[in-house]
Scaffold this motif. Structure first.
Motif, short mmCIF file in Angstrom:
data_model
loop_
_atom_site.label_atom_id
_atom_site.label_comp_id
_atom_site.label_asym_id
_atom_site.label_seq_id
_atom_site.Cartn_x
_atom_site.Cartn_y
_atom_site.Cartn_z
N ARG A 1 2.63 -4.18 6.27
CA ARG A 1 3.32 -3.26 5.37
C ARG A 1 4.83 -3.35 5.46
O ARG A 1 5.53 -2.91 4.55
CB ARG A 1 2.88 -1.82 5.64
CG ARG A 1 1.43 -1.57 5.29
CD ARG A 1 1.04 -0.12 5.51
NE ARG A 1 0.73 0.07 6.94
CZ ARG A 1 1.35 0.95 7.72
NH1 ARG A 1 2.28 1.73 7.26
NH2 ARG A 1 1.02 1.06 9.00
N ILE A 2 5.34 -3.89 6.57
CA ILE A 2 6.78 -4.04 6.70
C ILE A 2 7.09 -5.39 7.33
O ILE A 2 6.27 -5.92 8.06
CB ILE A 2 7.42 -2.90 7.53
CG1 ILE A 2 6.86 -2.88 8.95
CG2 ILE A 2 7.30 -1.59 6.85
CD1 ILE A 2 7.61 -1.95 9.87
N PRO A 3 8.23 -5.96 7.04
CA PRO A 3 9.15 -5.49 6.01
C PRO A 3 8.55 -5.72 4.62
O PRO A 3 7.67 -6.57 4.48
CB PRO A 3 10.39 -6.37 6.21
CG PRO A 3 9.86 -7.62 6.82
CD PRO A 3 8.67 -7.21 7.65
N PRO A 4 9.01 -4.96 3.64
CA PRO A 4 8.48 -5.15 2.29
C PRO A 4 8.75 -6.57 1.80
O PRO A 4 9.79 -7.15 2.12
CB PRO A 4 9.27 -4.14 1.45
CG PRO A 4 9.80 -3.15 2.43
CD PRO A 4 10.00 -3.90 3.71
N PRO A 5 7.81 -7.16 1.07
CA PRO A 5 8.01 -8.52 0.57
C PRO A 5 9.27 -8.61 -0.30
O PRO A 5 9.61 -7.68 -1.02
CB PRO A 5 6.77 -8.79 -0.28
CG PRO A 5 5.81 -7.71 0.05
CD PRO A 5 6.57 -6.57 0.64
N ARG B 1 12.37 -8.45 0.29
CA ARG B 1 13.49 -7.54 0.56
C ARG B 1 14.28 -8.08 1.74
O ARG B 1 14.06 -7.70 2.88
CB ARG B 1 12.98 -6.13 0.89
CG ARG B 1 12.22 -5.44 -0.19
CD ARG B 1 12.92 -4.34 -0.94
NE ARG B 1 13.86 -3.51 -0.28
CZ ARG B 1 13.62 -2.26 0.14
NH1 ARG B 1 12.42 -1.73 -0.01
NH2 ARG B 1 14.57 -1.55 0.67
N TRP C 1 16.72 -4.91 4.50
CA TRP C 1 15.79 -3.79 4.60
C TRP C 1 16.17 -2.94 5.79
O TRP C 1 16.42 -3.45 6.88
CB TRP C 1 14.37 -4.33 4.74
CG TRP C 1 13.35 -3.25 4.90
CD1 TRP C 1 12.91 -2.40 3.94
CD2 TRP C 1 12.64 -2.91 6.09
NE1 TRP C 1 11.97 -1.54 4.47
CE2 TRP C 1 11.79 -1.84 5.79
CE3 TRP C 1 12.65 -3.42 7.38
CZ2 TRP C 1 10.95 -1.27 6.72
CZ3 TRP C 1 11.81 -2.84 8.32
CH2 TRP C 1 10.98 -1.79 7.98
N TYR D 1 11.12 3.16 6.57
CA TYR D 1 9.69 3.19 6.86
C TYR D 1 9.31 4.43 7.66
O TYR D 1 8.20 4.94 7.53
CB TYR D 1 9.32 1.93 7.65
CG TYR D 1 7.87 1.88 8.06
CD1 TYR D 1 6.88 1.58 7.14
CD2 TYR D 1 7.50 2.13 9.37
CE1 TYR D 1 5.56 1.51 7.51
CE2 TYR D 1 6.18 2.06 9.76
CZ TYR D 1 5.21 1.76 8.82
OH TYR D 1 3.90 1.71 9.20
#
Length: 169
Positions: free
Chosen positions: A138-142, A144, A147, A152
């Motif tokens: 889920r992190i880091p967002p694709p 991005r 970030w 989060y």
């Protein structure tokens, strides 16, 4: 052993993080890496963890590389060991000073997945939540490249992050 207190957490905080990670990820094995001249766990690692601190010095680096090549995630404060994790292509969660982040971005030659949390005083709960997000993808967002990990952790973390940055600059 000599440990720079400004670059390292207290041992109790690492103990808390390890216990949190073990509870949250019981099917994952935690390996403790480091050099006995500077590692907290020279007298033994917590129960259930793989001890790569107290291995033969002749094979220590090879053992660390072998484990990092298979690891799902490396977690730790600013250190050469975390740079080694990046060099091994191991997704890494590093916590440290805001003014040191550029070094990890710059030295991440393989563009290994990296989340740098710019707070040396991070709580174990924050680091374990970030580790969960990374392990779950889920992190880091694709897509991005810039970030802020405090996003989060929610609104409170964003506020705390701004306060921490104000006082750490």
């Amino acid at each position: 052993p000599v440990r720079r207190p400004d670059k390292n957490w207290p041992k109790a905080r690492y103990d808390e993080l390890i216990q949190r990670l073990k509870r949250r990820r019981p099917n994952h094995r935690i390996a403790i890496l480091g050099d006995p001249r500077g590692a907290y766990y020279v007298d033994g690692v917590p129960s259930g963890c793989l001890d790569l601190v107290n291995v033969d010095p002749g094979i220590r680096l090879d053992a660390h590389i072998a484990v990092l090549n298979r690891a799902a995630l490396a977690v730790g404060g600013m250190s050469g060991g975390m740079v080694l994790a990046l060099y091994c292509g191991c997704p890494s969660l590093v916590f440290g000073f805001v003014n040191e982040q550029h070094m990890y971005d710059r030295d991440n030659y393989l563009r290994t997945l990296l989340v740098y949390y710019p707070y040396m005083t991070a709580r174990a709960s924050e680091i374990s939540r970030l580790a969960d997000g990374m392990l779950e993808g889920r992190i880091p967002p694709p897509d991005r490249p810039q970030w802020d990990p405090t996003e989060y952790l929610g609104l409170l973390a964003i506020g705390l992050g701004k306060v921490r940055r104000f006082f750490s600059v």
